[in-house]
Design a protein around this motif. Structure first.
Motif, mmCIF file in Angstrom:
data_model
loop_
_atom_site.group_PDB
_atom_site.id
_atom_site.type_symbol
_atom_site.label_atom_id
_atom_site.label_comp_id
_atom_site.label_asym_id
_atom_site.label_seq_id
_atom_site.Cartn_x
_atom_site.Cartn_y
_atom_site.Cartn_z
ATOM 1 N N ILE A 315 0.849 -1.186 0.000
ATOM 2 C CA ILE A 315 0.000 0.000 0.000
ATOM 3 C C ILE A 315 0.886 1.238 0.000
ATOM 4 O O ILE A 315 1.823 1.361 0.805
ATOM 5 C CB ILE A 315 -0.933 0.001 1.230
ATOM 6 C CG1 ILE A 315 -1.756 -1.284 1.226
ATOM 7 C CG2 ILE A 315 -1.841 1.229 1.208
ATOM 8 C CD1 ILE A 315 -2.504 -1.546 -0.070
ATOM 9 N N PRO A 319 -3.678 8.025 -0.266
ATOM 10 C CA PRO A 319 -4.911 7.223 -0.213
ATOM 11 C C PRO A 319 -5.243 6.637 -1.582
ATOM 12 O O PRO A 319 -5.196 7.329 -2.603
ATOM 13 C CB PRO A 319 -5.962 8.247 0.227
ATOM 14 C CG PRO A 319 -5.193 9.340 0.903
ATOM 15 C CD PRO A 319 -3.881 9.417 0.187
ATOM 16 N N ASP A 350 -12.878 1.895 -1.688
ATOM 17 C CA ASP A 350 -13.194 2.178 -0.287
ATOM 18 C C ASP A 350 -13.467 0.888 0.471
ATOM 19 O O ASP A 350 -13.010 0.718 1.609
ATOM 20 C CB ASP A 350 -14.403 3.112 -0.205
ATOM 21 C CG ASP A 350 -14.108 4.486 -0.794
ATOM 22 O OD1 ASP A 350 -12.918 4.887 -0.768
ATOM 23 O OD2 ASP A 350 -15.047 5.139 -1.289
ATOM 24 N N PHE A 353 -10.112 -0.946 1.052
ATOM 25 C CA PHE A 353 -9.292 -0.395 2.127
ATOM 26 C C PHE A 353 -9.932 -0.589 3.493
ATOM 27 O O PHE A 353 -9.257 -0.456 4.514
ATOM 28 C CB PHE A 353 -9.026 1.098 1.872
ATOM 29 C CG PHE A 353 -7.843 1.341 0.987
ATOM 30 C CD1 PHE A 353 -6.643 1.768 1.523
ATOM 31 C CD2 PHE A 353 -7.913 1.120 -0.377
ATOM 32 C CE1 PHE A 353 -5.542 1.991 0.700
ATOM 33 C CE2 PHE A 353 -6.826 1.332 -1.195
ATOM 34 C CZ PHE A 353 -5.618 1.760 -0.662
ATOM 35 N N ALA A 354 -11.221 -0.916 3.495
ATOM 36 C CA ALA A 354 -11.894 -1.242 4.758
ATOM 37 C C ALA A 354 -11.733 -2.711 5.120
ATOM 38 O O ALA A 354 -12.254 -3.159 6.144
ATOM 39 C CB ALA A 354 -13.379 -0.889 4.661
ATOM 40 N N GLY A 355 -11.044 -3.485 4.271
ATOM 41 C CA GLY A 355 -10.780 -4.889 4.576
ATOM 42 C C GLY A 355 -11.719 -5.854 3.894
ATOM 43 O O GLY A 355 -11.703 -7.055 4.204
ATOM 44 N N MET A 389 -4.559 -7.296 6.160
ATOM 45 C CA MET A 389 -4.750 -6.241 7.142
ATOM 46 C C MET A 389 -3.829 -6.439 8.341
ATOM 47 O O MET A 389 -3.439 -7.557 8.685
ATOM 48 C CB MET A 389 -6.209 -6.236 7.635
ATOM 49 C CG MET A 389 -7.242 -6.254 6.537
ATOM 50 S SD MET A 389 -7.267 -4.713 5.572
ATOM 51 C CE MET A 389 -7.938 -3.557 6.796
ATOM 52 N N GLU A 390 -3.473 -5.332 8.950
ATOM 53 C CA GLU A 390 -2.857 -5.312 10.269
ATOM 54 C C GLU A 390 -3.737 -4.436 11.139
ATOM 55 O O GLU A 390 -3.693 -3.210 11.051
ATOM 56 C CB GLU A 390 -1.428 -4.759 10.215
ATOM 57 C CG GLU A 390 -0.408 -5.740 9.662
ATOM 58 C CD GLU A 390 1.009 -5.235 9.784
ATOM 59 O OE1 GLU A 390 1.192 -4.132 10.369
ATOM 60 O OE2 GLU A 390 1.929 -5.922 9.314
ATOM 61 N N ASP A 392 -6.815 -2.557 11.746
ATOM 62 C CA ASP A 392 -7.795 -1.937 10.843
ATOM 63 C C ASP A 392 -7.145 -1.316 9.621
ATOM 64 O O ASP A 392 -7.815 -0.612 8.855
ATOM 65 C CB ASP A 392 -8.578 -0.841 11.607
ATOM 66 C CG ASP A 392 -9.409 -1.419 12.743
ATOM 67 O OD1 ASP A 392 -9.783 -2.607 12.628
ATOM 68 O OD2 ASP A 392 -9.644 -0.699 13.732
ATOM 69 N N HIS A 393 -5.881 -1.576 9.408
ATOM 70 C CA HIS A 393 -5.172 -0.907 8.325
ATOM 71 C C HIS A 393 -4.799 -1.911 7.233
ATOM 72 O O HIS A 393 -4.294 -3.000 7.511
ATOM 73 C CB HIS A 393 -3.899 -0.231 8.855
ATOM 74 C CG HIS A 393 -4.160 0.816 9.904
ATOM 75 N ND1 HIS A 393 -4.685 2.056 9.615
ATOM 76 C CD2 HIS A 393 -3.982 0.776 11.252
ATOM 77 C CE1 HIS A 393 -4.808 2.755 10.732
ATOM 78 N NE2 HIS A 393 -4.391 1.995 11.739
ATOM 79 N N LEU A 394 -5.044 -1.497 6.003
ATOM 80 C CA LEU A 394 -4.639 -2.295 4.844
ATOM 81 C C LEU A 394 -3.136 -2.076 4.609
ATOM 82 O O LEU A 394 -2.687 -0.941 4.452
ATOM 83 C CB LEU A 394 -5.442 -1.864 3.612
ATOM 84 C CG LEU A 394 -5.086 -2.583 2.300
ATOM 85 C CD1 LEU A 394 -5.470 -4.042 2.359
ATOM 86 C CD2 LEU A 394 -5.790 -1.899 1.111
ATOM 87 N N VAL A 395 -2.390 -3.169 4.593
ATOM 88 C CA VAL A 395 -0.939 -3.042 4.429
ATOM 89 C C VAL A 395 -0.457 -3.655 3.120
ATOM 90 O O VAL A 395 0.610 -3.298 2.613
ATOM 91 C CB VAL A 395 -0.198 -3.681 5.617
ATOM 92 C CG1 VAL A 395 -0.455 -2.896 6.899
ATOM 93 C CG2 VAL A 395 -0.606 -5.144 5.803
#
Length: 843
Positions: A315, A319, A350, A353-355, A389-390, A392-395
């Motif tokens: 990522i 954004p 969106d 990126f929210a998983g 994800m890590e 709540d973050h998309l990595v």
């Protein structure tokens, strides 16, 4: 009816029957009775209501009984013979008798247990109600037909309810007989389910009609099976719809065959997923670079999902931006490695990126992609994005896409997520390892710098300690040499004074004193040279046991009466190549050390053994593998701690009080043994004594006893013999020249190697060259001798040296006719060595 009337009726019937027989015989001859077909003529009886209720046999042929099992049937009623006869027979025969319409049928006579094929027709006047019947017993055939019907029903049931797809088909060939297709003759419901078509849509259709994008192999394999009569297994896709089938083709007559198969797509994909994860694990063991890991993961994902492209993304900072780290393609399309803004492709970003996993089967039908045309440059119609994800973050994310519309199963998504998580874990681990390696490298550099500083400090300290020890040593040596020089110079001065006074009666006493002091000085220099491993050795084949036995008395006197001596010598001991004089000194020194370690007395043991040292032992002993003689001296003294024993052979190290030892004893022994190609080892424990073992290389040649040194006057020269003396020390040249001239030799002198070589290159006859090894002028004694032998190959050479310089042997070992005499030497030994060399013939 009375008996007579009945008898009349019977007679009448018989007469009628005879008449019928005669008529039939006239019509058919002997066929009537000779035929295997059953035949009879019956008369049907009707009841009051007009229903046929019985019939009697008017005439039967010979085959009648065989087919029906009824004997003596003529004139008898059927119900009399078979009371429970089936009713339908009366109905059929009554109908024929009334209407005259002939019938042909097959029917069962259950009461008789038989099945018949029947032809019936009315004969004679209608009112007689007579019928001719031809019949055949078809019981066996009917049973076989019933069995066949049951079998067909059974196999049809299996065919219809078979779990695997089953089809009957025939090969379709062109005009040249080449197989081009096949036609389905019948299919079971399982086959219809696999094809997702009803049976009527499959039967009579060809394979290519049903599957225009047919994968290779189906038609050729079917033709091969039909032609060879051999079954064939297969596992392959049917078309380009990612489905795989496994089964067998079985041959049938007339270019027909049957195929039994099942859909193994999910099983195959499950196996591919397992193999993909195992393959990734195997590759991770040998890969170090994160980019390589990402590339392998992309390739595995693309192959397992049968996608056209797959890749691994990180990522980006902005954004909606991702960086494709590595990707893989099946058809060589352009790589996507680099930065991309996903927000330009649709609103699904969106959710991603929210998983949320994004699985699009057709970009043109996806509402979250308002502009599907933006995917055309990438040749994408379907794609799968699985976020990593890590919290709540998309990595990172794994993606795959296809140039055609297609679905993405739950198993596809789970496999992609599992593969992506393993890939990310491995990549981050490698990056952490690389960072750790860089940190370690920096730390190692700092440690190395600090270590170098410490080593410099230690070296300075060690040098200071060595200088202190050297100072102690040189002080002791200077003291000893001053004493020796005082004895020599004082004796010479007294000798000179007495000669000047004419007092010659005590001259021998002063001469002996000077000679004794010089011998002690020579012994001191030998110890120093042994310590430095630079002494000139004279190795000879030696019997160690004989040497030890010859020293037993000396050792006994040296160690004193409080020490018991035990000799444990092997009877079959090998011989060694060593300097026996130096070995005697080493053995005596070890025995003295053992005595000093037993101040209250004890036991001293001298042992000898043969030892075979293999490659593994050679590495431990720092020796060449081979055969050795181990000579050991052990005591029962105080012993040493391991850290003390480890330093015992180090120069200047001593456990004795200050002024009692210089630390050269064991180091001198160690230097001598190592210079002789052997090794020395020490083993000791506090309170349990000490063992010092000398490993001496075995000598495979013969051992000759040392000849007795001749006595008397030294041999003189023969007429005309010339000796060249080359030495940079004038006193040595003068002394050697005077000895030679006293013995009758013609002596020629040179002060350096170049001057000596000029004489050797002249026409002067030279019988022997005596030269020091270390000479000034850029040419040492060995180089001069080798150069002279180019013109004088038979030149005999005697090197005189007090220092085992490497230059003596830098061109290899001394050659035939070259010998070494160690300084200092006696005049007598020099004279005898010169004579021996001149008289010796060079090979």
């Amino acid at each position: 009816m009375d008996v007579r009337a009945a008898q009349g009726t019977r007679d009448q019937l018989l007469a009628e029957n005879a008449t019928l027989r005669a008529e039939l015989s006239a019509l058919k001859g002997d066929v009537f009775d000779a035929s295997d077909i059953g035949f009879c003529i019956i008369e049907v009886r009707f009841d009051a209501s007009g229903m046929a209720d019985n019939y009697r046999f008017l005439s039967v042929n010979r085959a009648f009984e065989k087919h029906t099992g009824l004997a003596h049937a003529e004139g008898r009623w059927i119900r009399e013979m078979v009371p429970d006869h089936d009713e339908h027979w009366f109905d059929v025969y009554g109908q024929v008798a009334r209407t005259g319409e002939p019938v042909q049928f097959e029917s069962e006579a259950r009461a008789l247990g038989r099945y018949f094929m029947v032809q019936a027709a009315r004969i004679g006047a209608p009112e007689l109600h007579r019928i001719s019947v031809l019949f055949t017993d078809i019981t066996e055939r009917r049973a076989a037909e019933r069995a066949l019907e049951q079998s067909e029903r059974h196999w049809r049931g299996l065919f219809e309810h078979f779990d695997e797809a089953f089809a009957l088909a025939e090969v379709i060939r062109d005009e040249d007989g080449q197989a081009v297709d096949w036609r389905f003759l019948d299919v079971n419901p399982a086959c219809c389910r696999v094809f997702e078509r009803p049976a009527e849509a499959v039967r009579a259709r060809t394979l290519r009609e049903l599957f225009p994008n047919l994968a290779p192999g189906w038609v050729t394999d079917a033709a091969r099976v039909a032609e060879s009569g051999q079954s064939m297994p297969f596992i392959r896709p049917l078309d380009d719809v990612r489905r795989w089938y496994e089964g067998r083709l079985h041959p049938l007559p007339a270019d027909r065959f049957m195929v039994i198969f099942q859909d193994v797509s999910e099983l195959r994909r499950a196996a591919q997923r397992r193999e993909g994860l195992l393959h990734l694990s195997d590759r991770l063991r040998v890969m170090e670079e994160p980019d390589d890991i990402a590339a392998v993961a992309a390739e595995i994902l693309g192959n397992v999902l049968e996608a056209n492209r797959a890749g691994y993304c990180l990522i980006g900072g902005a954004p909606g931006r991702v960086e494709v780290q590595r990707d893989w393609t099946s058809d060589g399309r352009t790589s996507l490695v680099g930065l991309h803004d996903l927000r330009q492709l649709g609103t699904f970003v969106d959710d991603l990126f929210a998983g949320e996993t994004i699985a699009v089967s057709d970009v043109q039908a996806e509402p979250r992609i308002p502009l599907p045309g933006r995917f055309e440059p990438f040749q994408v119609r379907a794609f799968l994005n699985v976020p990593l994800m890590e919290g709540d973050h998309l990595v990172a994310l794994m993606f795959a896409d296809s140039r055609h519309p297609r679905g993405w199963s739950r198993e596809d998504i789970e496999f992609t997520r599992e593969l992506g998580e393993r890939t990310r874990t491995a990549i981050e681990r490698r990056r952490a390892e690389h960072q750790l390696q860089q940190l370690n490298a920096r730390l190692e550099q700092l440690v190395a710098e600090r270590t170098r500083e410490l080593l410099r400090s230690e070296e300075q300290l060690r040098q200071s300690q060595k200088m202190e020890a050297v100072g102690q040593l040189t002080g002791g040596i200077a003291h000893d040499f001053n004493n020796l020089l005082t004895g020599i110079s004082g004796s010479l001065e007294l000798l000179q004074s007495r000669i000047a006074q004419g007092r010659t009666q005590d001259l021998d006493r002063y001469i002996n004193a000077a000679q004794g002091a010089s011998r002690r000085a020579a012994a001191l220099t030998h110890r120093l040279l042994a310590f430095s491993r630079r002494q000139t050795l004279a190795p000879k084949p030696t019997r160690v046991n004989r040497l030890v036995k010859g020293m037993e008395e000396l050792i006994s006197r040296t160690v004193g009466p409080s020490v018991s001596i035990i000799s444990d010598l092997s009877t079959d001991l090998w011989s060694v190549l060593i300097d026996p004089h130096q070995l005697e000194n080493a053995l005596l020194n070890l025995c003295i050390n053992a005595r000093d370690a037993m101040p209250d007395g004890g036991t001293l043991t001298i042992s000898s053994r043969n030892r075979q040292i293999d490659e593994r032992g050679a590495k431990a002993f720092d020796l060449a593998a081979g055969e050795y003689v181990a000579l050991a001296v052990s005591d029962t003294g105080t012993g040493m701690a391991p850290e003390v024993a480890a330093k015992a052979f180090e120069p200047f190290f001593t456990t004795k009080p200050i002024g009692m030892g210089t630390g050269l004893g064991l180091s001198m022994i160690y230097g001598f043994i190592r210079q002789s190609g052997g090794q020395a080892r020490i083993h000791s424990e506090p309170g349990r004594g000490c063992v010092v073992t000398l490993y001496l290389p075995r000598h495979l040649g013969e051992v000759h006893d040392t000849p007795t040194v001749p006595t008397g006057a030294p041999p003189r020269a023969e007429l005309g013999e010339t000796v060249l003396i080359v030495d940079d020390e004038p006193t040595v040249r003068i002394m050697v020249t005077e000895v030679l001239e006293d013995l009758g030799y013609h002596a020629v002198e040179a002060g350096d190697g170049r001057a000596g070589l000029q004489i050797l290159n002249s026409s002067l006859e030279i019988d022997l060259l005596i030269t020091d090894v270390g000479l000034p002028g850029g040419m040492n004694g060995r180089q001069m001798a080798d150069a002279a032998r180019v013109r004088r190959p038979d030149l005999k050479v005697l090197f005189i040296t007090g220092y085992a310089e490497s230059s003596v042997f830098e061109n290899g070992p001394v050659q035939d006719g070259m010998h070494v005499l160690t300084k200092p030497f006696s005049v007598d030994s020099l004279a005898r060595r010169i004579r021996d060399l001149i008289e010796t013939t060079v090979p």
